[in-house]
Design a protein around this motif. Structure first.
Motif, PDB file in Angstrom:
ATOM      1  N   ILE A  93      29.691  14.987  42.456  1.00  0.00           N
ATOM      2  CA  ILE A  93      29.655  16.289  42.289  1.00  0.00           C
ATOM      3  C   ILE A  93      28.758  16.500  41.261  1.00  0.00           C
ATOM      4  N   VAL A  94      28.602  15.827  39.935  1.00  0.00           N
ATOM      5  CA  VAL A  94      27.761  16.144  38.842  1.00  0.00           C
ATOM      6  C   VAL A  94      26.310  16.250  39.270  1.00  0.00           C
ATOM      7  N   THR A  95      26.053  15.002  40.220  1.00  0.00           N
ATOM      8  CA  THR A  95      24.751  14.999  40.812  1.00  0.00           C
ATOM      9  C   THR A  95      24.196  16.061  41.632  1.00  0.00           C
ATOM     10  N   LEU A  96      25.206  16.263  42.358  1.00  0.00           N
ATOM     11  CA  LEU A  96      24.909  17.425  43.636  1.00  0.00           C
ATOM     12  C   LEU A  96      24.738  18.786  42.811  1.00  0.00           C
ATOM     13  N   THR A  97      25.783  18.910  41.921  1.00  0.00           N
ATOM     14  CA  THR A  97      25.602  20.336  40.911  1.00  0.00           C
ATOM     15  C   THR A  97      24.165  20.359  40.350  1.00  0.00           C
ATOM     16  N   ALA A  98      23.728  19.475  39.649  1.00  0.00           N
ATOM     17  CA  ALA A  98      22.530  19.479  39.026  1.00  0.00           C
ATOM     18  C   ALA A  98      21.421  19.671  40.033  1.00  0.00           C
ATOM     19  N   LYS A  99      21.476  19.097  41.251  1.00  0.00           N
ATOM     20  CA  LYS A  99      20.477  19.134  42.132  1.00  0.00           C
ATOM     21  C   LYS A  99      20.458  20.828  42.529  1.00  0.00           C
ATOM     22  N   VAL A 100      21.770  21.238  42.749  1.00  0.00           N
ATOM     23  CA  VAL A 100      21.640  22.774  43.317  1.00  0.00           C
ATOM     24  C   VAL A 100      21.137  23.565  42.096  1.00  0.00           C
ATOM     25  N   GLN A 101      21.556  23.396  40.716  1.00  0.00           N
ATOM     26  CA  GLN A 101      20.611  24.049  39.759  1.00  0.00           C
ATOM     27  C   GLN A 101      19.172  24.210  39.666  1.00  0.00           C
ATOM     28  N   SER A 102      18.959  22.740  39.829  1.00  0.00           N
ATOM     29  CA  SER A 102      17.482  22.600  39.850  1.00  0.00           C
ATOM     30  C   SER A 102      16.807  23.437  41.181  1.00  0.00           C
ATOM     31  N   LEU A 103      17.371  23.296  42.240  1.00  0.00           N
ATOM     32  CA  LEU A 103      16.641  24.175  43.452  1.00  0.00           C
ATOM     33  C   LEU A 103      16.743  25.724  43.243  1.00  0.00           C
ATOM     34  N   GLN A 104      18.058  26.148  42.621  1.00  0.00           N
ATOM     35  CA  GLN A 104      18.177  27.426  42.415  1.00  0.00           C
ATOM     36  C   GLN A 104      17.017  27.926  41.278  1.00  0.00           C
ATOM     37  N   GLN A 105      16.707  27.071  40.401  1.00  0.00           N
ATOM     38  CA  GLN A 105      15.723  27.409  39.400  1.00  0.00           C
ATOM     39  C   GLN A 105      14.498  27.550  40.005  1.00  0.00           C
ATOM     40  N   SER A 106      14.178  26.621  40.905  1.00  0.00           N
ATOM     41  CA  SER A 106      12.910  26.405  41.615  1.00  0.00           C
ATOM     42  C   SER A 106      12.772  27.656  42.392  1.00  0.00           C
ATOM     43  N   CYS A 107      13.673  28.016  43.240  1.00  0.00           N
ATOM     44  CA  CYS A 107      13.889  29.341  44.139  1.00  0.00           C
ATOM     45  C   CYS A 107      13.517  30.605  43.212  1.00  0.00           C
ATOM     46  N   ARG A 108      14.093  30.771  41.950  1.00  0.00           N
ATOM     47  CA  ARG A 108      13.685  31.830  41.202  1.00  0.00           C
ATOM     48  C   ARG A 108      12.357  31.873  40.622  1.00  0.00           C
ATOM     49  N   HIS A 109      11.857  30.539  40.320  1.00  0.00           N
ATOM     50  CA  HIS A 109      10.577  30.598  39.964  1.00  0.00           C
ATOM     51  C   HIS A 109       9.421  30.906  40.993  1.00  0.00           C
ATOM     52  N   MET A 110       9.874  30.678  42.243  1.00  0.00           N
ATOM     53  CA  MET A 110       8.888  31.006  43.457  1.00  0.00           C
ATOM     54  C   MET A 110       8.968  32.412  43.846  1.00  0.00           C
ATOM     55  N   GLU A 111      10.328  33.063  43.634  1.00  0.00           N
ATOM     56  CA  GLU A 111      10.527  34.209  43.958  1.00  0.00           C
ATOM     57  C   GLU A 111       9.814  35.337  42.844  1.00  0.00           C
ATOM     58  N   ALA A 112       9.815  34.901  41.587  1.00  0.00           N
ATOM     59  CA  ALA A 112       9.188  35.346  40.615  1.00  0.00           C
ATOM     60  C   ALA A 112       7.575  35.706  40.867  1.00  0.00           C
ATOM     61  N   GLY A 113       7.047  34.468  41.425  1.00  0.00           N
ATOM     62  CA  GLY A 113       5.516  34.429  41.689  1.00  0.00           C
ATOM     63  C   GLY A 113       5.360  35.259  42.719  1.00  0.00           C
ATOM     64  N   ARG A 114       6.164  35.267  43.586  1.00  0.00           N
ATOM     65  CA  ARG A 114       6.043  36.091  45.044  1.00  0.00           C
ATOM     66  C   ARG A 114       5.979  37.630  44.647  1.00  0.00           C
ATOM     67  N   ASN A 115       6.908  37.877  43.628  1.00  0.00           N
ATOM     68  CA  ASN A 115       7.077  39.489  43.275  1.00  0.00           C
ATOM     69  C   ASN A 115       5.819  39.795  42.596  1.00  0.00           C
ATOM     70  N   GLU A 116       5.142  38.764  41.721  1.00  0.00           N
ATOM     71  CA  GLU A 116       3.833  39.138  40.858  1.00  0.00           C
ATOM     72  C   GLU A 116       3.064  39.153  41.981  1.00  0.00           C
ATOM     73  N   LEU A 117       2.674  38.450  42.885  1.00  0.00           N
ATOM     74  CA  LEU A 117       1.737  38.540  43.827  1.00  0.00           C
ATOM     75  C   LEU A 117       1.843  39.859  44.707  1.00  0.00           C
ATOM     76  N   LEU A 118       3.062  40.267  45.105  1.00  0.00           N
ATOM     77  CA  LEU A 118       3.110  41.467  45.710  1.00  0.00           C
ATOM     78  C   LEU A 118       2.877  42.895  45.059  1.00  0.00           C
ATOM     79  N   GLN A 119       3.056  42.678  43.623  1.00  0.00           N
ATOM     80  CA  GLN A 119       2.847  43.846  42.677  1.00  0.00           C
ATOM     81  C   GLN A 119       1.126  43.923  42.662  1.00  0.00           C
ATOM     82  N   ARG A 120       0.447  43.108  42.909  1.00  0.00           N
ATOM     83  CA  ARG A 120      -0.874  43.016  42.780  1.00  0.00           C
ATOM     84  C   ARG A 120      -1.726  43.418  44.291  1.00  0.00           C
ATOM     85  N   VAL A 121      -0.849  43.462  45.123  1.00  0.00           N
ATOM     86  CA  VAL A 121      -1.387  43.964  46.352  1.00  0.00           C
ATOM     87  C   VAL A 121      -1.449  45.401  46.351  1.00  0.00           C
ATOM     88  N   PRO A 122      -2.424  46.116  46.933  1.00  0.00           N
ATOM     89  CA  PRO A 122      -2.712  47.597  46.701  1.00  0.00           C
ATOM     90  C   PRO A 122      -1.942  48.230  47.737  1.00  0.00           C
TER      91      PRO A 122
END
Length: 122
Positions: A93-122
């Motif tokens: 459970i500890v291992t899988l929880t850490a993996k989930v948190q890592s994936l959630q953090q990765s998703c947030r990072h990718m979403e932030a990058g996507r949102n930044e790119l969308l703001q640049r598009v005219p």
């Protein structure tokens, strides 16, 4: 009573026993009725009768809470789990929880990058 409902009522004890064993948690008769009525077409009276029958046969346990009865699977039928198995599951459970948190953090990072790119598009 319709033919389908009558047939379901005769098989109700088996359906309810299987359901309580699979879920392995306490339920009131109303909860069981609500959870299985749509799938199996059981009437409330059939559910109550089957639960009381199973409790009298010792296949499930029954406990009173005020005016309400709670039904649950007899825990003696389940095999005991060793402390080592529980510790192994806790570690997993500890291992899988850490993996989930890592994936959630990765998703947030990718979403932030996507949102930044969308703001640049005219």
């Amino acid at each position: 009573m319709s033919k389908g409902r009558a047939e379901a009522a005769t098989g109700a004890p088996g359906i309810l026993l299987k359901y309580l064993q699979e879920q392995n948690r306490p339920y009131s008769a109303q909860d069981v009725f609500g959870n299985l009525q749509r799938e199996h077409g059981l009437g409330k009276a059939a559910v109550v009768k089957a639960l009381e029958q199973l409790a009298q046969q010792g296949k499930i346990k029954e406990k009173m809470y005020g005016k309400q009865k709670i039904y649950f699977a007899d825990q003696d039928q389940f095999e005991m789990v060793s402390d080592a198995d529980l510790q192994s599951l806790d570690a997993k459970i500890v291992t899988l929880t850490a993996k989930v948190q890592s994936l959630q953090q990765s998703c947030r990072h990718m979403e932030a990058g996507r949102n930044e790119l969308l703001q640049r598009v005219p």
